[in-house]
Design an enzyme around this catalytic site. Sequence first.
Site, PDB file in Angstrom:
ATOM      1  N   ARG A 103       0.795   5.772  -1.798  1.00 45.24           N
ATOM      2  CA  ARG A 103       0.289   7.059  -1.476  1.00 45.24           C
ATOM      3  C   ARG A 103       0.175   7.035   0.071  1.00 45.24           C
ATOM      4  O   ARG A 103       0.440   6.017   0.603  1.00 45.24           O
ATOM      5  CB  ARG A 103      -0.647   7.594  -2.238  1.00 45.24           C
ATOM      6  N   ASP A 143      -2.344  -7.090  -5.187  1.00 52.14           N
ATOM      7  CA  ASP A 143      -3.671  -7.214  -4.082  1.00 52.14           C
ATOM      8  C   ASP A 143      -3.426  -8.040  -2.801  1.00 52.14           C
ATOM      9  O   ASP A 143      -3.382  -9.331  -3.086  1.00 52.14           O
ATOM     10  CB  ASP A 143      -4.924  -7.430  -4.740  1.00 52.14           C
ATOM     11  N   VAL A 144      -3.014  -7.590  -1.811  1.00 54.08           N
ATOM     12  CA  VAL A 144      -2.497  -8.411  -0.579  1.00 54.08           C
ATOM     13  C   VAL A 144      -3.760  -9.209  -0.150  1.00 54.08           C
ATOM     14  O   VAL A 144      -3.194 -10.372   0.581  1.00 54.08           O
ATOM     15  CB  VAL A 144      -2.026  -7.477   0.572  1.00 54.08           C
ATOM     16  N   ASN A 190       1.123  -2.357   5.055  1.00 50.43           N
ATOM     17  CA  ASN A 190       0.451  -1.212   5.845  1.00 50.43           C
ATOM     18  C   ASN A 190      -0.751  -0.944   4.708  1.00 50.43           C
ATOM     19  O   ASN A 190      -1.421  -0.358   4.962  1.00 50.43           O
ATOM     20  CB  ASN A 190       1.554  -0.004   5.300  1.00 50.43           C
ATOM     21  N   SER A 202      -4.231   0.118  14.212  1.00 52.01           N
ATOM     22  CA  SER A 202      -4.830   1.261  14.347  1.00 52.01           C
ATOM     23  C   SER A 202      -5.304   1.468  15.997  1.00 52.01           C
ATOM     24  O   SER A 202      -5.625   0.240  16.525  1.00 52.01           O
ATOM     25  CB  SER A 202      -5.919   1.461  13.624  1.00 52.01           C
ATOM     26  N   GLY A 240       0.910  -1.239  -0.102  1.00 53.28           N
ATOM     27  CA  GLY A 240       0.156  -0.008   0.084  1.00 53.28           C
ATOM     28  C   GLY A 240       0.808   1.172  -0.234  1.00 53.28           C
ATOM     29  O   GLY A 240       0.578   2.328   0.601  1.00 53.28           O
ATOM     30  N   ILE A 283      -4.331  10.263  11.261  1.00 54.24           N
ATOM     31  CA  ILE A 283      -3.264  10.759  10.686  1.00 54.24           C
ATOM     32  C   ILE A 283      -3.692  11.612   9.255  1.00 54.24           C
ATOM     33  O   ILE A 283      -4.779  11.025   8.582  1.00 54.24           O
ATOM     34  CB  ILE A 283      -2.425   9.595  10.191  1.00 54.24           C
ATOM     35  N   LYS A 285      -8.131  -4.529  12.603  1.00 55.68           N
ATOM     36  CA  LYS A 285      -7.048  -3.883  13.502  1.00 55.68           C
ATOM     37  C   LYS A 285      -6.737  -4.637  14.581  1.00 55.68           C
ATOM     38  O   LYS A 285      -5.589  -5.019  14.835  1.00 55.68           O
ATOM     39  CB  LYS A 285      -7.049  -2.532  13.428  1.00 55.68           C
ATOM     40  N   TYR A 295     -13.643  -2.547  10.695  1.00 55.37           N
ATOM     41  CA  TYR A 295     -12.160  -2.026  10.475  1.00 55.37           C
ATOM     42  C   TYR A 295     -11.576  -2.307  12.043  1.00 55.37           C
ATOM     43  O   TYR A 295     -10.453  -2.597  12.109  1.00 55.37           O
ATOM     44  CB  TYR A 295     -12.243  -0.667  10.177  1.00 55.37           C
TER      45      TYR A 295
HETATM   46  P1  NAP Z   1      -4.573   5.430   2.037  1.00 56.38           P
HETATM   47  O1  NAP Z   1      -4.325   6.783   1.957  1.00 56.38           O
HETATM   48  O2  NAP Z   1      -6.191   5.145   1.630  1.00 56.38           O
HETATM   49  O3  NAP Z   1      -3.417   4.482   1.266  1.00 56.38           O
HETATM   50  C1  NAP Z   1      -3.919   3.010   1.410  1.00 56.38           C
HETATM   51  C2  NAP Z   1      -3.170   2.399   0.296  1.00 56.38           C
HETATM   52  O4  NAP Z   1      -3.322   1.137   0.326  1.00 56.38           O
HETATM   53  C3  NAP Z   1      -3.622   3.132  -1.101  1.00 56.38           C
HETATM   54  O5  NAP Z   1      -2.686   3.243  -1.997  1.00 56.38           O
HETATM   55  C4  NAP Z   1      -4.463   1.829  -1.515  1.00 56.38           C
HETATM   56  O6  NAP Z   1      -4.866   1.772  -2.892  1.00 56.38           O
HETATM   57  C5  NAP Z   1      -3.551   0.568  -1.105  1.00 56.38           C
HETATM   58  N1  NAP Z   1      -4.636  -0.518  -0.932  1.00 56.38           N
HETATM   59  C6  NAP Z   1      -5.832  -0.757  -0.700  1.00 56.38           C
HETATM   60  N2  NAP Z   1      -6.245  -1.967  -0.904  1.00 56.38           N
HETATM   61  C7  NAP Z   1      -5.016  -2.640  -1.045  1.00 56.38           C
HETATM   62  C8  NAP Z   1      -4.923  -3.878  -1.408  1.00 56.38           C
HETATM   63  N3  NAP Z   1      -5.876  -4.841  -1.200  1.00 56.38           N
HETATM   64  N4  NAP Z   1      -3.604  -4.364  -1.646  1.00 56.38           N
HETATM   65  C9  NAP Z   1      -2.695  -3.499  -2.106  1.00 56.38           C
HETATM   66  N5  NAP Z   1      -2.771  -2.101  -1.629  1.00 56.38           N
HETATM   67  C10 NAP Z   1      -3.935  -1.774  -1.302  1.00 56.38           C
HETATM   68  O7  NAP Z   1      -4.465   5.201   3.540  1.00 56.38           O
HETATM   69  P2  NAP Z   1      -3.591   5.650   4.656  1.00 56.38           P
HETATM   70  O8  NAP Z   1      -4.107   6.561   5.526  1.00 56.38           O
HETATM   71  O9  NAP Z   1      -2.279   5.931   4.190  1.00 56.38           O
HETATM   72  O10 NAP Z   1      -3.320   4.223   5.632  1.00 56.38           O
HETATM   73  C11 NAP Z   1      -2.231   3.452   5.682  1.00 56.38           C
HETATM   74  C12 NAP Z   1      -2.569   2.192   6.763  1.00 56.38           C
HETATM   75  O11 NAP Z   1      -2.458   3.018   7.969  1.00 56.38           O
HETATM   76  C13 NAP Z   1      -3.706   1.504   6.466  1.00 56.38           C
HETATM   77  O12 NAP Z   1      -3.414   0.260   7.038  1.00 56.38           O
HETATM   78  C14 NAP Z   1      -4.533   2.269   7.374  1.00 56.38           C
HETATM   79  O13 NAP Z   1      -5.719   1.356   8.206  1.00 56.38           O
HETATM   80  C15 NAP Z   1      -3.648   2.511   8.553  1.00 56.38           C
HETATM   81  N6  NAP Z   1      -4.236   3.648   9.514  1.00 56.38           N
HETATM   82  C16 NAP Z   1      -4.287   4.985   8.875  1.00 56.38           C
HETATM   83  C17 NAP Z   1      -4.629   5.880   9.813  1.00 56.38           C
HETATM   84  C18 NAP Z   1      -5.143   7.410   9.459  1.00 56.38           C
HETATM   85  O14 NAP Z   1      -5.490   8.081  10.266  1.00 56.38           O
HETATM   86  N7  NAP Z   1      -4.895   7.443   8.090  1.00 56.38           N
HETATM   87  C19 NAP Z   1      -5.181   5.642  11.062  1.00 56.38           C
HETATM   88  C20 NAP Z   1      -4.848   4.312  11.746  1.00 56.38           C
HETATM   89  C21 NAP Z   1      -4.276   3.330  10.813  1.00 56.38           C
HETATM   90  P3  NAP Z   1      -5.882   2.640  -3.803  1.00 56.38           P
HETATM   91  O15 NAP Z   1      -5.412   3.868  -3.918  1.00 56.38           O
HETATM   92  O16 NAP Z   1      -6.043   1.781  -5.004  1.00 56.38           O
HETATM   93  O17 NAP Z   1      -7.141   2.456  -2.834  1.00 56.38           O
END
Ligand code: NAP
Length: 246
Positions: free
Chosen positions: A15, A62-63, A89, A141, A12, A187, A158, A154
């Site tokens: 971005r 796709d993980v 991630n 998370s 992931g 975040i 997690k 979700y």
């Molecule tokens: P994000 O901006 O949505 O980025 C997630 C990335 O994962 C995207 O590029 C997405 O691709 C990719 N992805 C989705 N499904 C996938 C799959 N099946 N196989 C491979 N890649 C896949 O999310 P983020 O905020 O950076 O979050 C990253 C991690 O941190 C996640 O695990 C999230 O649960 C965790 N997290 C985030 C927050 C927060 O506040 N942001 C808080 C706690 C935990 P697409 O662009 O195609 O969707």
Amino acid sequence: MELADQVAVVTGSARGIGKTIAMILAEAGANIVISDLNVEAGKETVEVIKAMGREAIWVEADVSKSDQANLLIETTQEKFGRLDILVNNAGITRDNLLMRMSEDEWDSVIAVNLKGTYNCIRAATKIFMKQRTGRIINIASVVGQMGNAGQANYASSKAGVIGLTKSVAKELAARDILVNAVAPGFIETAMTEKIPEKAREALLQLIPLAKLGQPEDVAKVVLFLSSSRSSYITGQVINVDGGMVM
Ligand code: NAP
């Protein structure tokens, strides 16, 4: 450089937090495998890493599909002949109140967040076991610790990642393979952009540091858990949440 000549797979990583993790590990000297569903953004991230003077390759995977997770790790081994760091991630949200949550919303979140982590760990562990070294860092998370209305799928995924982290840490410790989780709070990424202003204000009330975190805040802890600075740490969950959970 702390991670000179090491190889890291970050899922992931096209971005968001994953991209920033990839960049911080590259800055510390690691060569990086960028993997995601988002081909265009993923390839751009590869160019960013190369411009930093590191080797980087793109693998679309796709993980949630075990054959694609296996291919991701096999391609890494073919290209670099080793794997040192796996950062799980990739993650998605499909929020809804439980009474309205469809089976598909439940299944898809569990499939990516929890099964995807299992798929990648299983594939990478074959290499780590032979090398007798390795680091696995799973992005969990705070929601997996405290729950959140509208995020039963979700939160379950997690919480599952946390249980998976601790179990696998116990299984692999004898081979010096360290397995830890990072639990971010809120975040600033595309994932949290969707949160309505009112809900955002309510969330800020829950954060003692009174601000949202940045992807760098998470990535710095992933770097620590990837480096020799954390060589006596396994099975832990490190919160990066501005004090939300304490
Ligand atoms: P994000 O901006 O949505 O980025 C997630 C990335 O994962 C995207 O590029 C997405 O691709 C990719 N992805 C989705 N499904 C996938 C799959 N099946 N196989 C491979 N890649 C896949 O999310 P983020 O905020 O950076 O979050 C990253 C991690 O941190 C996640 O695990 C999230 O649960 C965790 N997290 C985030 C927050 C927060 O506040 N942001 C808080 C706690 C935990 P697409 O662009 O195609 O969707």
